[in-house]
Design a protein around this motif. Structure first.
Motif, PDB file in Angstrom:
ATOM      1  N   ALA A   1       0.830  -1.203   0.000  1.00  0.00           N
ATOM      2  CA  ALA A   1       0.000   0.000   0.000  1.00  0.00           C
ATOM      3  C   ALA A   1       0.865   1.255   0.000  1.00  0.00           C
ATOM      4  O   ALA A   1       0.553   2.242  -0.694  1.00  0.00           O
ATOM      5  CB  ALA A   1      -0.928  -0.014   1.217  1.00  0.00           C
ATOM      6  N   ARG A   2       1.966   1.232   0.776  1.00  0.00           N
ATOM      7  CA  ARG A   2       2.860   2.399   0.782  1.00  0.00           C
ATOM      8  C   ARG A   2       3.499   2.590  -0.591  1.00  0.00           C
ATOM      9  O   ARG A   2       3.603   3.724  -1.089  1.00  0.00           O
ATOM     10  CB  ARG A   2       3.932   2.229   1.863  1.00  0.00           C
ATOM     11  CG  ARG A   2       3.421   2.433   3.275  1.00  0.00           C
ATOM     12  CD  ARG A   2       4.571   2.496   4.281  1.00  0.00           C
ATOM     13  NE  ARG A   2       5.191   1.193   4.482  1.00  0.00           N
ATOM     14  CZ  ARG A   2       4.791   0.302   5.381  1.00  0.00           C
ATOM     15  NH1 ARG A   2       3.764   0.577   6.176  1.00  0.00           N
ATOM     16  NH2 ARG A   2       5.423  -0.854   5.510  1.00  0.00           N
ATOM     17  N   ASP A   3       3.928   1.507  -1.211  1.00  0.00           N
ATOM     18  CA  ASP A   3       4.539   1.617  -2.544  1.00  0.00           C
ATOM     19  C   ASP A   3       3.531   2.137  -3.568  1.00  0.00           C
ATOM     20  O   ASP A   3       3.900   2.885  -4.489  1.00  0.00           O
ATOM     21  CB  ASP A   3       5.065   0.248  -2.996  1.00  0.00           C
ATOM     22  CG  ASP A   3       6.272  -0.204  -2.181  1.00  0.00           C
ATOM     23  OD1 ASP A   3       6.988   0.666  -1.649  1.00  0.00           O
ATOM     24  OD2 ASP A   3       6.482  -1.431  -2.066  1.00  0.00           O
ATOM     25  N   ALA A   4       2.265   1.754  -3.409  1.00  0.00           N
ATOM     26  CA  ALA A   4       1.226   2.177  -4.360  1.00  0.00           C
ATOM     27  C   ALA A   4       0.607   3.516  -3.984  1.00  0.00           C
ATOM     28  O   ALA A   4      -0.352   3.954  -4.641  1.00  0.00           O
ATOM     29  CB  ALA A   4       0.142   1.108  -4.434  1.00  0.00           C
ATOM     30  N   GLN A   5       1.126   4.141  -2.928  1.00  0.00           N
ATOM     31  CA  GLN A   5       0.654   5.459  -2.493  1.00  0.00           C
ATOM     32  C   GLN A   5      -0.813   5.445  -2.032  1.00  0.00           C
ATOM     33  O   GLN A   5      -1.539   6.421  -2.217  1.00  0.00           O
ATOM     34  CB  GLN A   5       0.821   6.499  -3.627  1.00  0.00           C
ATOM     35  CG  GLN A   5       2.172   6.508  -4.305  1.00  0.00           C
ATOM     36  CD  GLN A   5       3.318   6.767  -3.332  1.00  0.00           C
ATOM     37  OE1 GLN A   5       3.306   7.763  -2.607  1.00  0.00           O
ATOM     38  NE2 GLN A   5       4.290   5.853  -3.300  1.00  0.00           N
ATOM     39  N   CYS A   6      -1.237   4.322  -1.453  1.00  0.00           N
ATOM     40  CA  CYS A   6      -2.632   4.269  -0.990  1.00  0.00           C
ATOM     41  C   CYS A   6      -2.726   3.925   0.492  1.00  0.00           C
ATOM     42  O   CYS A   6      -3.813   3.609   0.980  1.00  0.00           O
ATOM     43  CB  CYS A   6      -3.439   3.271  -1.812  1.00  0.00           C
ATOM     44  SG  CYS A   6      -2.886   1.554  -1.667  1.00  0.00           S
ATOM     45  N   ASP A   7      -1.598   3.982   1.231  1.00  0.00           N
ATOM     46  CA  ASP A   7      -1.662   3.700   2.662  1.00  0.00           C
ATOM     47  C   ASP A   7      -2.507   4.732   3.394  1.00  0.00           C
ATOM     48  O   ASP A   7      -3.234   4.413   4.335  1.00  0.00           O
ATOM     49  CB  ASP A   7      -0.259   3.608   3.262  1.00  0.00           C
ATOM     50  CG  ASP A   7       0.585   4.828   2.922  1.00  0.00           C
ATOM     51  OD1 ASP A   7       0.476   5.335   1.788  1.00  0.00           O
ATOM     52  OD2 ASP A   7       1.374   5.279   3.781  1.00  0.00           O
ATOM     53  N   GLY A   8      -2.441   5.985   2.924  1.00  0.00           N
ATOM     54  CA  GLY A   8      -3.281   7.030   3.531  1.00  0.00           C
ATOM     55  C   GLY A   8      -4.762   6.780   3.288  1.00  0.00           C
ATOM     56  O   GLY A   8      -5.598   7.001   4.169  1.00  0.00           O
ATOM     57  N   VAL A   9      -5.089   6.322   2.091  1.00  0.00           N
ATOM     58  CA  VAL A   9      -6.482   6.007   1.764  1.00  0.00           C
ATOM     59  C   VAL A   9      -7.008   4.895   2.676  1.00  0.00           C
ATOM     60  O   VAL A   9      -8.109   4.976   3.222  1.00  0.00           O
ATOM     61  CB  VAL A   9      -6.607   5.566   0.286  1.00  0.00           C
ATOM     62  CG1 VAL A   9      -8.027   5.084  -0.010  1.00  0.00           C
ATOM     63  CG2 VAL A   9      -6.217   6.693  -0.640  1.00  0.00           C
ATOM     64  N   ILE A  10      -6.193   3.859   2.871  1.00  0.00           N
ATOM     65  CA  ILE A  10      -6.606   2.732   3.709  1.00  0.00           C
ATOM     66  C   ILE A  10      -6.802   3.197   5.148  1.00  0.00           C
ATOM     67  O   ILE A  10      -7.770   2.801   5.820  1.00  0.00           O
ATOM     68  CB  ILE A  10      -5.565   1.600   3.630  1.00  0.00           C
ATOM     69  CG1 ILE A  10      -5.507   1.038   2.207  1.00  0.00           C
ATOM     70  CG2 ILE A  10      -5.895   0.481   4.619  1.00  0.00           C
ATOM     71  CD1 ILE A  10      -4.418   0.010   1.984  1.00  0.00           C
TER      72      ILE A  10
END
Length: 579
Positions: free
Chosen positions: A449-458
């Protein structure tokens, strides 16, 4: 139809016992007119009135026995029809999953949905009715004729004349109806296609004030369906009136002849009543048969539609069955990660080539950008890498092995694909990410998720256990794209394919995503399809496609100086950015 018969194998006992108990019920029913005749002649018209009560008890016993037989028959018929339909639906769903993309495109989502829902439901109804009535109704009709001859052979000749005529009418209408109802199901698929298209594109329709146009298009298709339904309905509606007319004429002749024979003393009143009851039974059963024919006609049409799909060869299923002729993918060092040798692709016979004479080679760990105008074959090209399609000519190799010699599981296990249209499934975020690796730990999910830039979204949604609604409708387009990328990264693929999967991202997020992918610890070979030249200009190799042909290969600087098509793309986008 023959494609569906195999799914009845587990229900042979039910398919035998259901009709047998129905025939037993019919046998009890055939004795009722004889008992009534005896009651009239020996009880009501005779000296011993106590016989009336005895015959009444016998009628009650016959009715109860018939009721029990009917319940048992219904149980077996329901068990067989529901179980059979469940097997057919599972087989159909599995078969549809193994069809290639071109076959699915030709079928269409609406038709596949119709096959899985209304067509299978109609087949279930038809089988249930067939097991209960297909033998029972003819048995009662012929049984009534035979019993009528035992009562009075002279009067029963009327039955022998009428029954063949009735059967001829029924089967003639049935043959015409099968074709009509098959066309009705086809028109229904067109209506469902219009509905699906309008509902999925409702925002676009409203944005362009196209409600009236879409409504008119739907009404045209609905009117075509209505006309075909009316025609099929007119054909099927002839059954009841024709059978009623023929039976009632026969009843009138029977009563007239019976009255004359009673007057002459050749026939008793009870016998006439029995003959009339047998004629009524024939009428009732033929009405049932008429409805049965209509339902069977619809069911046969639906079964033929399902069978036509099951007859289509499923390429991936055929590959799975031939795995003994294939070998696992070997990640050979030094061999190109992906190579195309004079590859051409034609989706089906007679179609224009989607790709022609494609040649390129990609070393392991390299990042490749693919660019070109819409419809030039970019998605077709990357679809050959996981062997979604079989190349018409030439050879696609992964790590030196032709893709058609590699087992499907080992091939796709090393490929992470992010499709052009982001697709999420109902469940949780973690369940969606684990599509890539069912055994992934929570830490691995967060890292992807961090690599895909979506950890904040999660985190905003409540963590990995946050719910995902159907088709991810509780996420924005950009969020769905990033989650799709994370899903691909979770499996740590050796080949990562991003098919225009950053189109909904802003430039800052896309740049951060590119940096993260460039620093992945397992150094995958990356294919990036994009409409933006800026998104692929830093790639070590760029492929430029035009009308299915590879018109340029090289770095950004090389292509800008040597490839007219690439330079035009870059210049036009720079002008747009400047404006």
């Amino acid at each position: 139809m023959k494609e569906l018969k195999q799914y009845l194998k587990g229900y042979r006992r039910e398919c035998l016992l259901g009709p047998l108990f129905k025939l037993l019920e019919a046998g009890f029913e055939l004795f009722v007119p004889l008992v009534v005749a005896k009651m009239i002649d020996s009880g009501i018209g005779g000296p011993d009135r106590s016989l009336v009560a005895k015959y009444c008890l016998l009628l009650i016993a016959l009715g109860f026995a018939g009721f029990c037989a009917a319940i048992i028959a219904q149980y077996f018929a329901a068990k067989a029809s529901t179980g059979f339909t469940a097997k057919v639906r599972s087989a159909l769903f599995s078969h549809l999953n193994y069809l290639d993309a071109a076959q699915c495109d030709r079928l269409g989502v609406s038709k596949m949905t119709t096959l899985m829902t209304s067509d299978t439901a109609q087949v279930q109804t038809g089988l249930n009715l067939t097991l209960r009535l297909l033998l029972r109704s003819p048995f009662v009709v012929f049984g009534a004729v035979v019993m009528a001859f035992t009562v009075d052979a002279a009067a029963a000749r009327i039955f022998a004349i009428v029954v063949p005529i009735l059967f001829a009418v029924v089967f003639a209408i049935m043959l015409v109806g099968i074709r009509c109802f098959s066309e009705v199901q086809g028109r229904l698929g067109a209506v469902l296609s219009a509905v699906r298209e309008s509902l999925t594109g409702v925002r676009v329709i409203r944005a362009f004030c196209a409600e009236d146009r879409e409504t008119e298009k739907f009404e045209r298709r609905n009117a075509a369906l209505l006309q075909k339904q009316l025609f099929a309905g007119r054909i099927s509606s002839l059954l009841s009136p024709l059978t009623y007319v023929l039976i009632n004429l026969a009843v009138a002749v029977l009563i007239w002849q019976g009255a004359l024979r009673v007057q002459s003393g050749a026939l008793s009143v009870g016998a006439v009543i029995a003959l009339y009851n047998y004629m009524s039974q024939i009428l009732i059963e033929l009405v049932k048969m008429a409805n049965l024919v209509i339902n069977i006609t619809k069911s046969v049409a639906c079964a033929n539609r399902i069978g036509a799909v099951l007859r289509q060869e499923a390429p991936e299923l055929a590959e799975n069955e031939a795995q003994e002729h294939k070998v696992p993918l070997r990640l050979s060092e030094g061999a190109p990660a992906v190579s195309f040798s004079d590859v051409s692709l034609q989706y089906h016979s007679g179609a224009d080539p989607a790709l022609e004479h494609i040649d390129f080679s990609v070393p392991a760990g390299q990042t490749v950008g693919i660019i070109g105008p819409t419809g030039c074959g970019k998605t077709s090209l990357i679809s050959l890498i996981p062997h979604f399609y079989q190349a018409t000519n030439g050879q696609v190799c992964l790590f030196g092995q032709p893709v058609d010699t590699i087992t499907t599981a080992s091939l796709r296990r090393e490929i992470g694909l992010v499709p052009q249209k982001a697709q999420l499934f109902s469940g949780t975020i973690a369940e969606n990410l684990r599509f890539g690796n069912p055994n992934a730990t929570e830490e691995e999910l967060w890292q992807a998720a961090r690599d895909a830039q979506c950890d904040g979204v999660i985190a905003e949604k409540g963590g990995l256990t946050a719910p995902v609604e159907q088709n991810g409708r509780n996420f924005s387009g950009g969020q769905k794209q990033r989650l799709s990328i994370a899903r691909a990264l979770v499996r740590r693929p050796k080949i990562l394919i991003l098919d225009d999967s950053a189109s909904a991202l802003d430039f800052q997020t896309e740049a951060a995503l590119r940096r993260a992918i460039a620093h992945l610890t397992w150094h995958p070979t990356v294919f990036i399809i994009s409409q933006r030249a800026a998104s692929i200009r830093h790639a070590e190799q760029i492929l430029v496609l035009q009308d299915g042909a590879l018109v340029g290969t090289g770095t950004h600087e090389t292509l800008y100086n040597t490839c007219t098509e690439y330079r035009e793309i870059c210049d036009s986008q720079e002008k747009e950015a400047a404006n």
